[in-house]
Motif scaffolding. Structure first.
Motif, PDB file in Angstrom:
ATOM      1  N   UNK A  56     -47.637   8.831 -28.278  1.00  0.00           N
ATOM      2  CA  UNK A  56     -46.563  10.607 -27.892  1.00  0.00           C
ATOM      3  C   UNK A  56     -47.078  11.143 -28.234  1.00  0.00           C
ATOM      4  N   UNK A  57     -48.335  10.813 -29.282  1.00  0.00           N
ATOM      5  CA  UNK A  57     -48.980  12.356 -29.961  1.00  0.00           C
ATOM      6  C   UNK A  57     -49.468  12.665 -28.779  1.00  0.00           C
ATOM      7  N   UNK A  58     -50.150  11.904 -27.516  1.00  0.00           N
ATOM      8  CA  UNK A  58     -51.329  12.732 -26.543  1.00  0.00           C
ATOM      9  C   UNK A  58     -50.398  13.047 -24.985  1.00  0.00           C
ATOM     10  N   UNK A  59     -48.954  12.589 -25.483  1.00  0.00           N
ATOM     11  CA  UNK A  59     -48.173  13.078 -23.950  1.00  0.00           C
ATOM     12  C   UNK A  59     -48.028  14.892 -24.116  1.00  0.00           C
ATOM     13  N   UNK A  60     -46.966  15.033 -25.088  1.00  0.00           N
ATOM     14  CA  UNK A  60     -47.302  17.117 -24.686  1.00  0.00           C
ATOM     15  C   UNK A  60     -48.659  17.385 -23.962  1.00  0.00           C
ATOM     16  N   UNK A  61     -49.460  17.152 -25.191  1.00  0.00           N
ATOM     17  CA  UNK A  61     -50.957  17.675 -24.924  1.00  0.00           C
ATOM     18  C   UNK A  61     -51.174  17.469 -23.413  1.00  0.00           C
ATOM     19  N   UNK A  62     -51.770  16.854 -22.486  1.00  0.00           N
ATOM     20  CA  UNK A  62     -51.800  16.055 -21.325  1.00  0.00           C
ATOM     21  C   UNK A  62     -50.892  17.306 -20.841  1.00  0.00           C
ATOM     22  N   UNK A  63     -49.538  17.326 -21.136  1.00  0.00           N
ATOM     23  CA  UNK A  63     -48.871  18.578 -19.502  1.00  0.00           C
ATOM     24  C   UNK A  63     -49.459  19.897 -20.615  1.00  0.00           C
ATOM     25  N   UNK A 169     -43.250  12.003 -34.932  1.00  0.00           N
ATOM     26  CA  UNK A 169     -44.922  10.915 -35.096  1.00  0.00           C
ATOM     27  C   UNK A 169     -45.499  12.764 -33.507  1.00  0.00           C
ATOM     28  N   UNK A 170     -44.893  12.908 -32.731  1.00  0.00           N
ATOM     29  CA  UNK A 170     -45.450  13.895 -31.364  1.00  0.00           C
ATOM     30  C   UNK A 170     -45.242  15.310 -32.180  1.00  0.00           C
ATOM     31  N   UNK A 171     -43.603  15.065 -33.371  1.00  0.00           N
ATOM     32  CA  UNK A 171     -43.665  16.675 -33.308  1.00  0.00           C
ATOM     33  C   UNK A 171     -44.577  16.892 -34.641  1.00  0.00           C
ATOM     34  N   UNK A 172     -45.422  15.836 -35.458  1.00  0.00           N
ATOM     35  CA  UNK A 172     -46.118  16.016 -36.882  1.00  0.00           C
ATOM     36  C   UNK A 172     -47.349  16.263 -36.136  1.00  0.00           C
ATOM     37  N   UNK A 173     -47.570  14.960 -35.479  1.00  0.00           N
ATOM     38  CA  UNK A 173     -49.486  14.874 -35.528  1.00  0.00           C
ATOM     39  C   UNK A 173     -49.682  15.794 -33.898  1.00  0.00           C
ATOM     40  N   UNK A 174     -49.168  16.480 -33.176  1.00  0.00           N
ATOM     41  CA  UNK A 174     -49.345  16.993 -31.754  1.00  0.00           C
ATOM     42  C   UNK A 174     -49.454  18.392 -31.833  1.00  0.00           C
ATOM     43  N   UNK A 175     -49.103  19.203 -32.771  1.00  0.00           N
ATOM     44  CA  UNK A 175     -49.254  20.693 -33.181  1.00  0.00           C
ATOM     45  C   UNK A 175     -50.866  20.454 -33.516  1.00  0.00           C
ATOM     46  N   UNK A 176     -50.450  19.533 -35.241  1.00  0.00           N
ATOM     47  CA  UNK A 176     -51.926  19.402 -35.091  1.00  0.00           C
ATOM     48  C   UNK A 176     -53.569  19.222 -34.513  1.00  0.00           C
ATOM     49  N   UNK A 177     -53.567  18.305 -33.040  1.00  0.00           N
ATOM     50  CA  UNK A 177     -54.218  17.721 -32.536  1.00  0.00           C
ATOM     51  C   UNK A 177     -54.297  18.824 -30.801  1.00  0.00           C
ATOM     52  N   UNK A 178     -53.695  19.555 -31.178  1.00  0.00           N
ATOM     53  CA  UNK A 178     -53.688  20.863 -30.446  1.00  0.00           C
ATOM     54  C   UNK A 178     -53.962  21.936 -30.871  1.00  0.00           C
ATOM     55  N   UNK A 179     -53.516  22.191 -31.930  1.00  0.00           N
ATOM     56  CA  UNK A 179     -54.975  23.731 -32.725  1.00  0.00           C
ATOM     57  C   UNK A 179     -56.325  23.117 -32.789  1.00  0.00           C
ATOM     58  N   UNK A 180     -56.841  21.909 -33.084  1.00  0.00           N
ATOM     59  CA  UNK A 180     -58.064  21.420 -33.278  1.00  0.00           C
ATOM     60  C   UNK A 180     -58.946  21.668 -32.148  1.00  0.00           C
ATOM     61  N   UNK A 181     -58.143  20.803 -30.672  1.00  0.00           N
ATOM     62  CA  UNK A 181     -59.327  21.171 -29.231  1.00  0.00           C
ATOM     63  C   UNK A 181     -58.258  21.850 -28.761  1.00  0.00           C
ATOM     64  N   UNK A 182     -57.950  23.026 -28.491  1.00  0.00           N
ATOM     65  CA  UNK A 182     -57.617  23.308 -27.453  1.00  0.00           C
ATOM     66  C   UNK A 182     -58.138  24.607 -27.286  1.00  0.00           C
ATOM     67  N   UNK A 183     -58.722  25.319 -28.593  1.00  0.00           N
ATOM     68  CA  UNK A 183     -60.205  25.803 -27.949  1.00  0.00           C
ATOM     69  C   UNK A 183     -61.365  25.519 -27.600  1.00  0.00           C
ATOM     70  N   UNK A 184     -61.613  24.147 -27.862  1.00  0.00           N
ATOM     71  CA  UNK A 184     -62.408  23.326 -26.699  1.00  0.00           C
ATOM     72  C   UNK A 184     -61.891  23.344 -25.579  1.00  0.00           C
ATOM     73  N   UNK A 185     -61.015  22.931 -25.521  1.00  0.00           N
ATOM     74  CA  UNK A 185     -60.602  22.453 -23.883  1.00  0.00           C
ATOM     75  C   UNK A 185     -60.574  24.145 -23.062  1.00  0.00           C
ATOM     76  N   UNK A 186     -60.557  25.002 -24.189  1.00  0.00           N
ATOM     77  CA  UNK A 186     -60.657  26.553 -22.341  1.00  0.00           C
ATOM     78  C   UNK A 186     -61.878  26.665 -22.261  1.00  0.00           C
ATOM     79  N   UNK A 187     -62.293  26.384 -23.741  1.00  0.00           N
ATOM     80  CA  UNK A 187     -63.998  27.049 -23.623  1.00  0.00           C
ATOM     81  C   UNK A 187     -64.739  26.212 -22.902  1.00  0.00           C
ATOM     82  N   UNK A 188     -64.071  24.989 -21.897  1.00  0.00           N
ATOM     83  CA  UNK A 188     -64.575  23.631 -21.423  1.00  0.00           C
ATOM     84  C   UNK A 188     -64.544  24.278 -19.766  1.00  0.00           C
ATOM     85  N   UNK A 189     -63.709  24.996 -20.048  1.00  0.00           N
ATOM     86  CA  UNK A 189     -63.064  25.235 -18.450  1.00  0.00           C
ATOM     87  C   UNK A 189     -61.402  24.334 -18.304  1.00  0.00           C
TER      88      UNK A 189
END
Length: 197
Positions: A56-63, A169-189
């Motif tokens: 459930x943590x990954x589902x919103x992130x991939x969207x 679970x998603x409300x707590x952990x998805x924002x943390x993972x998004x904040x950590x990974x999104x800069x990398x995802x953006x730079x990687x294209x």
């Protein structure tokens, strides 16, 4: 440098976008499917109840990262995880649609590269919860309609607990993972903006 002037040639060049769409589906499917598969065997439980559902943590992130293509990857990943353990995906049509909605709703509603303010964080959590609500309702309906689970059990027990195991679970952990990974995802294209066109 060769310019593409023929409209037919332009169409062929633009078809390269579909390769990126496939990459988005594959990445989402592999990570999401593997997380579901692992959680079947190593569930984080309180007694017999699964307290945290890591997928459930990954589902919103991939969207959010891959748009409709990441959401499709959630469905593919879930089907693969079912097939590996001998489950029949045909019995779970609404549950599979639920996986899509858990990614698609946040993906279409949150269009920023990162979380910049408290307002962003609150809105991020809101759209994640909205996607989880849509998804968990579909899972409960699948239980009642296709799996013949009594409605009072599906809604009163399973759906109610999914608000903790999935939504919270998603409300707590998805924002943390998004904040950590999104800069990398953006730079990687690999950010969603590349996958909507």
């Amino acid at each position: 440098m060769t310019q593409v002037s023929n409209p037919m040639q332009k169409g062929l060049v633009q078809k390269g976008v579909s390769a990126r769409h496939i990459v988005a589906i594959v990445i989402s499917a592999l990570i999401y499917g593997a997380t579901i598969y692992i959680s079947r065997y190593f569930p984080i439980k309180i007694g017999t109840i699964q307290a945290i559902y890591p997928a459930a943590v990954f589902a919103p992130l991939f969207g959010m990262w891959f748009g409709i293509w990441g959401s499709a990857g959630l469905v593919v990943g879930n089907i693969l995880s079912m097939l590996v353990v001998g489950m029949n995906p045909a019995v779970y049509p609404l549950a599979l649609l639920a996986q899509f909605m858990m990614g698609f709703v946040p993906g279409i509603m949150y269009r920023k590269i990162n979380i910049e303010s408290m307002k962003d964080r609150v809105y991020f959590i809101f759209v994640v919860l909205l996607g989880m609500l849509a998804g968990t309702v579909l899972v409960a309906l699948n239980l009642v309609i296709f799996q013949k689970v009594p409605a009072n059990v599906a809604w009163g027990t399973v759906w109610a607990w999914m608000q903790v195991s999935n939504s919270l679970t998603a409300a707590v952990f998805s924002p943390l993972l998004f904040a950590w990974m999104s800069d990398y995802m953006n730079k990687s294209g690999l950010f969603f903006k590349r996958f909507w066109g």
